[in-house]
Design an enzyme around this catalytic site. Structure first.
Site, PDB file in Angstrom:
ATOM      1  N   ASP A 162     149.891 -12.083  24.944  1.00 45.65           N
ATOM      2  CA  ASP A 162     148.924 -12.322  23.863  1.00 45.65           C
ATOM      3  C   ASP A 162     149.701 -12.735  22.619  1.00 45.65           C
ATOM      4  O   ASP A 162     150.581 -12.007  22.156  1.00 45.65           O
ATOM      5  CB  ASP A 162     148.146 -11.014  23.613  1.00 45.65           C
ATOM      6  CG  ASP A 162     146.948 -11.190  22.696  1.00 45.65           C
ATOM      7  OD1 ASP A 162     146.954 -12.134  21.876  1.00 45.65           O
ATOM      8  OD2 ASP A 162     146.016 -10.359  22.776  1.00 45.65           O
ATOM      9  N   ASP A 218     144.834 -17.246  18.195  1.00 48.74           N
ATOM     10  CA  ASP A 218     145.023 -15.978  18.917  1.00 48.74           C
ATOM     11  C   ASP A 218     144.560 -16.241  20.337  1.00 48.74           C
ATOM     12  O   ASP A 218     143.386 -16.562  20.556  1.00 48.74           O
ATOM     13  CB  ASP A 218     144.174 -14.906  18.218  1.00 48.74           C
ATOM     14  CG  ASP A 218     144.335 -13.518  18.820  1.00 48.74           C
ATOM     15  OD1 ASP A 218     145.079 -13.363  19.803  1.00 48.74           O
ATOM     16  OD2 ASP A 218     143.691 -12.589  18.283  1.00 48.74           O
ATOM     17  N   HIS A 246     137.114 -10.729  17.518  1.00 50.89           N
ATOM     18  CA  HIS A 246     137.099 -10.534  16.066  1.00 50.89           C
ATOM     19  C   HIS A 246     137.015 -11.851  15.312  1.00 50.89           C
ATOM     20  O   HIS A 246     137.477 -12.884  15.808  1.00 50.89           O
ATOM     21  CB  HIS A 246     138.364  -9.794  15.626  1.00 50.89           C
ATOM     22  CG  HIS A 246     139.618 -10.369  16.233  1.00 50.89           C
ATOM     23  ND1 HIS A 246     140.408 -11.267  15.584  1.00 50.89           N
ATOM     24  CD2 HIS A 246     140.173 -10.196  17.469  1.00 50.89           C
ATOM     25  CE1 HIS A 246     141.413 -11.604  16.377  1.00 50.89           C
ATOM     26  NE2 HIS A 246     141.292 -10.985  17.535  1.00 50.89           N
ATOM     27  N   HIS A 264     142.050 -10.090  11.647  1.00 54.30           N
ATOM     28  CA  HIS A 264     140.847  -9.307  11.962  1.00 54.30           C
ATOM     29  C   HIS A 264     140.012  -9.245  10.680  1.00 54.30           C
ATOM     30  O   HIS A 264     140.253  -8.408   9.817  1.00 54.30           O
ATOM     31  CB  HIS A 264     141.214  -7.898  12.444  1.00 54.30           C
ATOM     32  CG  HIS A 264     141.791  -7.909  13.821  1.00 54.30           C
ATOM     33  ND1 HIS A 264     141.164  -7.330  14.899  1.00 54.30           N
ATOM     34  CD2 HIS A 264     142.928  -8.446  14.318  1.00 54.30           C
ATOM     35  CE1 HIS A 264     141.902  -7.525  15.992  1.00 54.30           C
ATOM     36  NE2 HIS A 264     142.977  -8.181  15.655  1.00 54.30           N
ATOM     37  N   GLU A 309     137.768 -12.043  23.458  1.00 49.78           N
ATOM     38  CA  GLU A 309     138.772 -11.507  24.371  1.00 49.78           C
ATOM     39  C   GLU A 309     138.254 -10.371  25.262  1.00 49.78           C
ATOM     40  O   GLU A 309     138.478  -9.201  24.971  1.00 49.78           O
ATOM     41  CB  GLU A 309     140.014 -11.057  23.606  1.00 49.78           C
ATOM     42  CG  GLU A 309     139.762 -10.192  22.391  1.00 49.78           C
ATOM     43  CD  GLU A 309     141.068  -9.870  21.643  1.00 49.78           C
ATOM     44  OE1 GLU A 309     142.044  -9.479  22.299  1.00 49.78           O
ATOM     45  OE2 GLU A 309     141.097  -9.990  20.404  1.00 49.78           O
ATOM     46  N   GLU A 339     141.865 -14.631  26.454  1.00 50.28           N
ATOM     47  CA  GLU A 339     141.402 -14.783  25.068  1.00 50.28           C
ATOM     48  C   GLU A 339     141.556 -16.227  24.588  1.00 50.28           C
ATOM     49  O   GLU A 339     142.552 -16.883  24.880  1.00 50.28           O
ATOM     50  CB  GLU A 339     142.233 -13.872  24.142  1.00 50.28           C
ATOM     51  CG  GLU A 339     141.843 -13.979  22.664  1.00 50.28           C
ATOM     52  CD  GLU A 339     142.597 -12.985  21.779  1.00 50.28           C
ATOM     53  OE1 GLU A 339     143.683 -12.520  22.189  1.00 50.28           O
ATOM     54  OE2 GLU A 339     142.092 -12.697  20.678  1.00 50.28           O
TER      55      GLU A 339
HETATM   56 MN    MN Z   1     145.163 -11.686  20.973  1.00 41.24          MN
HETATM   57 MN    MN Z   2     142.541 -11.117  19.276  1.00 36.45          MN
END
Ligand code: MN
Ligand code: MN
Length: 298
Positions: free
Chosen positions: A85, A96, A156, A164, A189, A283
């Protein structure tokens, strides 16, 4: 609210997508976790940018927030379920993205469950859809495959320089009323597990972010605080990244401790599935369009 430069978010997504594909080949039995993390962070640097957060490499029943310690000699096992990630920061435009690799080749269905849930969520999201309804879609698909979604991990909202940004997208059905709006940026995600369906904090913390800069007493803490502010802003960073900034491991530990105690830092403990279940995750980062989504990390 500051103006959003969407092209920076798009560039951050495009670079992450390219590195995502290249990095999949790095995960192999016997390979070093630290090597993979540093190679991905190096690929981001080669593009001329910084990571949006430390590369997370979470294995088997660890769901998230593990990044290798400085000097770690940990290696991938033959049967590991590996979640990678990471994200890219392009002038505060962030991406992300995450993928799972099943080195055991025995858990394809577990991977499919979170992959399918992500695909379905991306097809479902458009302006006016509530975040809690997306949780319902994710939950239904993962359960139909015989697994559980992880109920206390969420997608998020992202804002410039903020990973976030306050609005979460649950992985189970909730009454969360926030409705997606055109121009919103989100990371979606889904996590699937054959365990209990939620994660607990462990005692290990490798990732932190600045929460509220203030006064620190120790000189070393002041120096490190300035470095964090200048280099990472409010974005997450790894303890390992600070090692070269610090004369000794102990001084660094104490400085981080002081900043945690005075609530200047937020800690992201390594998260473990409650029953020790295996965890898969996929994600992507998206921009909400007039009638759907644009996947920046595709
Ligand atoms: Mn992530
Ligand atoms: Mn994330």
């Amino acid at each position: 609210m500051d103006e959003i430069n969407y092209d920076d978010f798009r560039t951050a997504g495009k670079i992450a997508s390219k590195i995502r594909k290249e990095s999949e080949n790095l995960v192999m039995p016997g390979g070093s976790l630290l090597d993979v993390a540093e190679t991905i962070e190096g690929m981001i640097a080669e593009e001329g940018y910084k990571p949006a957060f430390p590369v997370n490499i979470s294995i088997n029943n660890i769901a998230a927030h593990y990044t290798p310690e400085a000097g770690s000699d940990a290696v991938f096992g033959d049967d590991d379920i590996v979640k990678v990630d990471f994200g890219v920061n392009v002038n505060d435009g962030l991406s992300d993205t995450a993928y799972t690799i099943d080195l055991s080749e025995k858990h394809g269905k577990l991977l499919d469950a979170s992959r399918k849930a992500l695909d379905a969520a991306l097809k479902f999201i458009k302006p006016g859809v509530k975040v809690g309804e997306v949780g319902g879609v994710v939950e239904e698909i993962i359960k139909a495959d015989g697994f559980k979604p992880i109920s206390n991990l969420t997608g998020h909202m992202l804002r410039p320089g903020i990973l976030h940004a306050g609005i979460d997208v649950p992985n189970v059905k909730t009454e969360d009323p926030y409705e997606f709006q055109e121009g919103d940026i989100f990371a979606i995600e889904p996590f699937a597990t054959d365990g209990k369906g939620y994660v607990n904090d462990t005692d290990q913390v490798e990732i932190f972010s600045l929460y509220m800069p203030g006064q620190v007493r120790m000189r070393e803490s002041r120096r490190i605080l300035t470095h964090i502010l200048n280099e990472y802003g409010l974005l997450p960073f790894a303890e390992r990244w600070l090692h070269k900034e610090c004369k000794s491991k102990l001084l660094l530990k104490n400085a981080l401790k002081e900043m945690l105690r005075t609530q200047m830092l937020k800690a992201y403990p390594v998260l473990k599935e409650a029953e020790g279940g295996l965890v898969s995750q996929f994600e992507h980062t998206i921009i909400i369009t007039a009638n759907g989504v644009e996947v920046t990390t595709k």
